[in-house]
Design a protein around this motif. Sequence first.
Motif, PDB file in Angstrom:
ATOM      1  N   MET A 127       0.818  -1.215   0.000  1.00 14.39           N
ATOM      2  CA  MET A 127       0.000   0.000   0.000  1.00 14.39           C
ATOM      3  C   MET A 127       0.850   1.263   0.000  1.00 14.39           C
ATOM      4  O   MET A 127       0.558   2.223  -0.723  1.00 14.39           O
ATOM      5  CB  MET A 127      -0.930  -0.001   1.207  1.00 14.39           C
ATOM      6  CG  MET A 127      -1.924   1.163   1.227  1.00 14.39           C
ATOM      7  SD  MET A 127      -3.112   1.085  -0.135  1.00 14.39           S
ATOM      8  CE  MET A 127      -4.105  -0.326   0.378  1.00 14.39           C
ATOM      9  N   GLY A 128       1.908   1.300   0.805  1.00 17.67           N
ATOM     10  CA  GLY A 128       2.747   2.490   0.847  1.00 17.67           C
ATOM     11  C   GLY A 128       3.393   2.775  -0.490  1.00 17.67           C
ATOM     12  O   GLY A 128       3.402   3.915  -0.962  1.00 17.67           O
ATOM     13  N   ASN A 129       3.933   1.748  -1.143  1.00 19.05           N
ATOM     14  CA  ASN A 129       4.562   1.932  -2.445  1.00 19.05           C
ATOM     15  C   ASN A 129       3.535   2.297  -3.513  1.00 19.05           C
ATOM     16  O   ASN A 129       3.782   3.170  -4.361  1.00 19.05           O
ATOM     17  CB  ASN A 129       5.292   0.646  -2.843  1.00 19.05           C
ATOM     18  CG  ASN A 129       6.002   0.764  -4.167  1.00 19.05           C
ATOM     19  OD1 ASN A 129       7.012   1.458  -4.279  1.00 19.05           O
ATOM     20  ND2 ASN A 129       5.483   0.083  -5.187  1.00 19.05           N
ATOM     21  N   ARG A 130       2.375   1.649  -3.458  1.00 17.36           N
ATOM     22  CA  ARG A 130       1.336   1.885  -4.460  1.00 17.36           C
ATOM     23  C   ARG A 130       0.857   3.340  -4.443  1.00 17.36           C
ATOM     24  O   ARG A 130       0.473   3.892  -5.476  1.00 17.36           O
ATOM     25  CB  ARG A 130       0.168   0.939  -4.209  1.00 17.36           C
ATOM     26  CG  ARG A 130      -0.947   0.995  -5.246  1.00 17.36           C
ATOM     27  CD  ARG A 130      -2.056   0.023  -4.879  1.00 17.36           C
ATOM     28  NE  ARG A 130      -1.558  -1.351  -4.815  1.00 17.36           N
ATOM     29  CZ  ARG A 130      -1.985  -2.267  -3.966  1.00 17.36           C
ATOM     30  NH1 ARG A 130      -2.918  -1.983  -3.074  1.00 17.36           N
ATOM     31  NH2 ARG A 130      -1.495  -3.488  -3.988  1.00 17.36           N
ATOM     32  N   THR A 131       0.883   3.951  -3.251  1.00 17.47           N
ATOM     33  CA  THR A 131       0.377   5.326  -3.114  1.00 17.47           C
ATOM     34  C   THR A 131       1.507   6.348  -2.988  1.00 17.47           C
ATOM     35  O   THR A 131       1.268   7.483  -2.597  1.00 17.47           O
ATOM     36  CB  THR A 131      -0.539   5.427  -1.887  1.00 17.47           C
ATOM     37  OG1 THR A 131       0.223   5.145  -0.706  1.00 17.47           O
ATOM     38  CG2 THR A 131      -1.713   4.461  -1.977  1.00 17.47           C
ATOM     39  N   ARG A 134       1.730   8.101   0.346  1.00 19.32           N
ATOM     40  CA  ARG A 134       0.627   8.951   0.844  1.00 19.32           C
ATOM     41  C   ARG A 134      -0.281   8.198   1.805  1.00 19.32           C
ATOM     42  O   ARG A 134      -0.906   8.810   2.670  1.00 19.32           O
ATOM     43  CB  ARG A 134      -0.183   9.506  -0.330  1.00 19.32           C
ATOM     44  CG  ARG A 134       0.558  10.543  -1.170  1.00 19.32           C
ATOM     45  CD  ARG A 134      -0.376  11.235  -2.156  1.00 19.32           C
ATOM     46  NE  ARG A 134      -0.876  10.309  -3.155  1.00 19.32           N
ATOM     47  CZ  ARG A 134      -0.265  10.054  -4.313  1.00 19.32           C
ATOM     48  NH1 ARG A 134       0.876  10.664  -4.601  1.00 19.32           N
ATOM     49  NH2 ARG A 134      -0.772   9.205  -5.183  1.00 19.32           N
ATOM     50  N   VAL A 135      -0.377   6.878   1.645  1.00 16.28           N
ATOM     51  CA  VAL A 135      -1.196   6.057   2.545  1.00 16.28           C
ATOM     52  C   VAL A 135      -0.286   5.061   3.246  1.00 16.28           C
ATOM     53  O   VAL A 135       0.369   4.247   2.606  1.00 16.28           O
ATOM     54  CB  VAL A 135      -2.308   5.309   1.777  1.00 16.28           C
ATOM     55  CG1 VAL A 135      -3.093   4.417   2.733  1.00 16.28           C
ATOM     56  CG2 VAL A 135      -3.238   6.293   1.086  1.00 16.28           C
ATOM     57  N   ARG A 136      -0.219   5.169   4.550  1.00 13.61           N
ATOM     58  CA  ARG A 136       0.581   4.256   5.366  1.00 13.61           C
ATOM     59  C   ARG A 136      -0.356   3.315   6.107  1.00 13.61           C
ATOM     60  O   ARG A 136      -1.504   3.644   6.376  1.00 13.61           O
ATOM     61  CB  ARG A 136       1.426   5.051   6.365  1.00 13.61           C
ATOM     62  CG  ARG A 136       2.215   6.195   5.755  1.00 13.61           C
ATOM     63  CD  ARG A 136       3.399   5.716   4.960  1.00 13.61           C
ATOM     64  NE  ARG A 136       4.496   5.301   5.814  1.00 13.61           N
ATOM     65  CZ  ARG A 136       5.386   6.147   6.337  1.00 13.61           C
ATOM     66  NH1 ARG A 136       5.294   7.446   6.100  1.00 13.61           N
ATOM     67  NH2 ARG A 136       6.372   5.696   7.092  1.00 13.61           N
ATOM     68  N   LEU A 137       0.141   2.160   6.460  1.00 11.51           N
ATOM     69  CA  LEU A 137      -0.669   1.173   7.179  1.00 11.51           C
ATOM     70  C   LEU A 137      -0.047   0.872   8.535  1.00 11.51           C
ATOM     71  O   LEU A 137       0.822  -0.001   8.648  1.00 11.51           O
ATOM     72  CB  LEU A 137      -0.800  -0.118   6.371  1.00 11.51           C
ATOM     73  CG  LEU A 137      -1.603  -0.076   5.079  1.00 11.51           C
ATOM     74  CD1 LEU A 137      -1.707  -1.479   4.495  1.00 11.51           C
ATOM     75  CD2 LEU A 137      -2.985   0.489   5.309  1.00 11.51           C
ATOM     76  N   PRO A 138      -0.474   1.560   9.587  1.00 10.13           N
ATOM     77  CA  PRO A 138       0.019   1.253  10.939  1.00 10.13           C
ATOM     78  C   PRO A 138      -0.706   0.028  11.490  1.00 10.13           C
ATOM     79  O   PRO A 138      -1.626   0.133  12.303  1.00 10.13           O
ATOM     80  CB  PRO A 138      -0.312   2.526  11.716  1.00 10.13           C
ATOM     81  CG  PRO A 138      -1.524   3.076  11.038  1.00 10.13           C
ATOM     82  CD  PRO A 138      -1.389   2.724   9.576  1.00 10.13           C
ATOM     83  N   LEU A 139      -0.282  -1.129  11.051  1.00 14.02           N
ATOM     84  CA  LEU A 139      -0.982  -2.383  11.312  1.00 14.02           C
ATOM     85  C   LEU A 139       0.009  -3.411  11.848  1.00 14.02           C
ATOM     86  O   LEU A 139       1.091  -3.581  11.296  1.00 14.02           O
ATOM     87  CB  LEU A 139      -1.612  -2.881  10.005  1.00 14.02           C
ATOM     88  CG  LEU A 139      -2.034  -4.342   9.867  1.00 14.02           C
ATOM     89  CD1 LEU A 139      -3.121  -4.686  10.869  1.00 14.02           C
ATOM     90  CD2 LEU A 139      -2.498  -4.619   8.438  1.00 14.02           C
TER      91      LEU A 139
END
Length: 362
Positions: A127-131, A134-139
């Motif tokens: 997700m981070g690379n795809r965006t 701009r969109v991070r995943l704190p998961l």
Amino acid sequence: MAHQPQSNAGTARPAARPGPGPELSGVQTITFAKALTLAMADSMAADASVLVFGEDVGTLGGVFRVTDGLTRRFGEDRCFDTPLAESGIIGMATGMAVNGMRPVVEMQFDAFAYPAFEQITSHVAKMGNRTKGRVRLPLVIRIPYAGGIGGVEHHCDSSEAYYVHTPGLTVLTPSTVTDAYIMLRDAIASPDPVVFLEPKKLYFSKDTVDLDALRARYAAGSAIPGTIGRAAIAREGTDATLIAYGPSMAAALAAAETAAAEGRSLQVIDVRSLVPYDDETISAAVRSTGRAVVIAEAPGFASMASEIAARIQERCFHSLAAPVLRVTGFDIPFPAPRLEKHYLPGVDRILDAVDSLQWEES
């Protein structure tokens, strides 16, 4: 090293509502599992966007009781049970993370995570690379893993190679009670997805820790460095370096203790952070002794142990007095409980490897 935490656009992290204080404080003797519980509870108390969910983590408190008491303390909207659908758990967590929450999910057993593997590799990791960031995943994806409990296949896999091979994932595995607390808090604070591998056989190991001092690391303005991307020297030594992580650390330390009684000084390194990997600390340790043995429970072929051995050879070649050796699980499916002791790396196999490191005869 890990990036500094940041929120996705328009999703500021809410402050936690006032609630009960810590259930334990000061100097306490606690289990590895309890350290993980406290790490989640303290993170949930500090930040209302942190929530915990998975199979049987609510009312039951988890198969290994790692989430025990979280639903009672924080309510069913912060710690709750899900259907038996691992892909759905990760998919829901991904959507929540995109929208400003900080999910901590449990996969219950290592091989139970495989139905969610597509979600983890295709979406969570990318997700981070795809965006373009701009969109991070704190998961955080908590996975009880590896052997030592007399389980069978689907309950005792060492699956770290799948995750470390996937760019975009941070992969951590603690081996001490103190690190269980610190590393899980660091994982929850990370703005990027973390696969958090918990050695099942360590859950009920105990140690005495200062909980107030551990919590002080996360007080506002604290400058104490985190554990992501940092290996640890677990034992000093001069003759050879044993490199291990997670479930294999106990065997490595026991081997070093036995070797000391026989007159040989073995250094022990705890990798801790599989990705990002601490080349600096581990390479310096190997250069100081000139000999290295890598220890891991997972099968040796195309493994994390293989990567560590390759990196040492590339970076320390002119300091090595002998080839880098590996002591790993065998390249077979995880065996039946009665055969487990023959499969897992133990003191004898480790010391046999050390003895074959081309020592000069006096």
